[in-house]
Design an enzyme around this catalytic site. Sequence first.
Site, PDB file in Angstrom:
ATOM      1  CD  GLU A 126      -3.558  -5.846   3.784  1.00 33.78           C
ATOM      2  OE1 GLU A 126      -4.413  -5.037   4.202  1.00 33.78           O
ATOM      3  OE2 GLU A 126      -2.337  -5.668   3.910  1.00 33.78           O
ATOM      4  CD  GLU A 164      -3.141  -0.926   2.108  1.00 30.67           C
ATOM      5  OE1 GLU A 164      -3.150   0.065   2.851  1.00 30.67           O
ATOM      6  OE2 GLU A 164      -4.063  -1.753   2.072  1.00 30.67           O
TER       7      GLU A 164
HETATM    8  C1  PNW Z   1      -4.412  -1.860   5.387  1.00 27.39           C
HETATM    9  N1  PNW Z   1      -7.878   3.612   4.879  1.00 27.39           N
HETATM   10  O1  PNW Z   1      -4.389  -0.563   5.831  1.00 27.39           O
HETATM   11  C2  PNW Z   1      -3.044  -2.370   5.798  1.00 27.39           C
HETATM   12  O2  PNW Z   1      -2.297  -2.960   4.780  1.00 27.39           O
HETATM   13  C3  PNW Z   1      -3.063  -3.197   7.031  1.00 27.39           C
HETATM   14  O3  PNW Z   1      -1.817  -3.114   7.645  1.00 27.39           O
HETATM   15  C4  PNW Z   1      -4.207  -2.769   7.926  1.00 27.39           C
HETATM   16  O4  PNW Z   1      -4.178  -3.345   9.189  1.00 27.39           O
HETATM   17  C5  PNW Z   1      -5.479  -3.104   7.191  1.00 27.39           C
HETATM   18  O5  PNW Z   1      -5.515  -2.495   5.906  1.00 27.39           O
HETATM   19  C6  PNW Z   1      -6.748  -2.724   7.937  1.00 27.39           C
HETATM   20  O6  PNW Z   1      -6.782  -1.349   8.166  1.00 27.39           O
HETATM   21  C7  PNW Z   1      -5.316   0.404   5.564  1.00 27.39           C
HETATM   22  O7  PNW Z   1      -7.946   4.522   5.729  1.00 27.39           O
HETATM   23  C8  PNW Z   1      -5.439   1.413   6.503  1.00 27.39           C
HETATM   24  O8  PNW Z   1      -8.548   3.643   3.809  1.00 27.39           O
HETATM   25  C9  PNW Z   1      -6.280   2.464   6.259  1.00 27.39           C
HETATM   26  C10 PNW Z   1      -7.004   2.525   5.082  1.00 27.39           C
HETATM   27  C11 PNW Z   1      -6.897   1.514   4.141  1.00 27.39           C
HETATM   28  C12 PNW Z   1      -6.047   0.456   4.384  1.00 27.39           C
END
Ligand code: PNW
Length: 485
Positions: free
Chosen positions: A391, A203
């Site tokens: 994911e 990401e």
């Molecule tokens: C992903 N948003 O993070 C990450 O790859 C993981 O480490 C994380 O724990 C998981 O998704 C769940 O959150 C994100 O704000 C964090 O859109 C925030 C966002 C998207 C993905």
Amino acid sequence: MLLSFSRRRFAQLLGAATAALPFRGVDALAAAPGDAAVRPLPFPKGFLWGSATASYQVEGAAKEDGRGPSIWDTFSHTAGKTHNGDTGDVADDYYHRYRDDIRLMKDLGLTVCRFSVSWSRIFPDGTGSPNQKGVDFYKQMVDAMLEAGIKPYGTLYHWDLPQTLQDKGGWENRDTAQAFADYAGYVASRLSDRVKHFMTTNEIRSFVELGYREGIHAPGLRLSRAKVTQIAHHAVLGHGLAVQAIRAKAVRDTRVGLAENPTVTNPALETEEHIAAAHKAFREENAMYLSVIMEGRYTDLYLKQLGADAPKFTPEELRTIASPLDFLGINVYAPTYVRADAGERGYVMISPPSSFPKMASPWLTVGPESLYWAPKLIHDLWKVKEMYITENGASSDDVVATDGHVYDTDRVMYLRNYLMHLQRAVSQGVPVKGYFLWSLLDNFEWADGYSKRFGIVYVDFATQKRIPKLSSQFYAEVIRRNGLG
Ligand code: PNW
């Protein structure tokens, strides 16, 4: 009399009685006893089912065996940055408990597992001499997976940049891209005898925008637009340099990709004009990440819109960024919706109504069709031959019931609906080869600390006790049947 109706006659009568209803669900009711009432939705033979995780979110052992500090150690130990001041010092204590947790994976029937390597376990200072104990940990952990019949997929950067590199500017400094490639090549040289799939970064959008623009993730900066676009450029360049370094240093059959979270641009309605808008939107909204990685150029609209804030780059860098990949991983959570528009872009994004359904994290709106459209749009645009959902998952307000179980019916609902749309994509020939659920265990959810739970296994953080939730049973059943229903 009534009792002597043949089964056929009964079905006819049932059909007549329900013919006026606007749905066709009665066929299943009319089936012979013993027929499954629910029609299975199969996945292709050999489809891979896994879970995903990241070093800082689960490992703990923050100061053990020579690990150096990362920006997430610094950030989480800074007052006011994470919920409740939570840190990853202990997390799930996976560093010590991985054998038990891999047993849980095996019991679920997982055939693959995505993990990430902590850069500062391997190079405590980011560059320089490697730390053998860090390398040994990953070798042993991966061997435990292989012994359990689980294929490891390794991510090289899931946001835990060594603090020493942040002290020199982090991703603002172009040298970080080269340091990342050197580290990635080194890890590939040590682990590619047992890890056959590597992802460079996780990401890029999240760590660039949340870390350097919004300031809500490490390193907690709020920089100008010009700086952020340059940082994004250094990050995609780091990815490209790492692809080349892995290829140079790994054993021959190693496969290289990345795990990116594209903005998923679902068409407002599934009509020709809105679907065409969704294609345009996907390319433009992901111009600085996936599009430049797939196409080796920034879109004209992206550069035009930025004007003087556009990143500085060379043609050589663009070629590196677009180094060919063996597979593409996408993390899919919240949707966006777009509609066709007559303007220059050909689309507009629709802001979601406040009533849009959400999971426990405020950003996590529920849009199951994202798991159809994300791989479908990518396949249409770039003809990618091998994709993974690296994911997908959901937070819920889990509680342990008085009988000791966790009945996360909302997570089951979420997973079932997203997976139905993934099934729709693969059954139409979109080449998604596997699915990694986020996540096996509740873990350190970044700025939300331990307040948001994404696991299908509940973790009592005081005792480190694991309790498989209802969603674990659901997932085990999907894997067993290789399908839904
Ligand atoms: C992903 N948003 O993070 C990450 O790859 C993981 O480490 C994380 O724990 C998981 O998704 C769940 O959150 C994100 O704000 C964090 O859109 C925030 C966002 C998207 C993905």
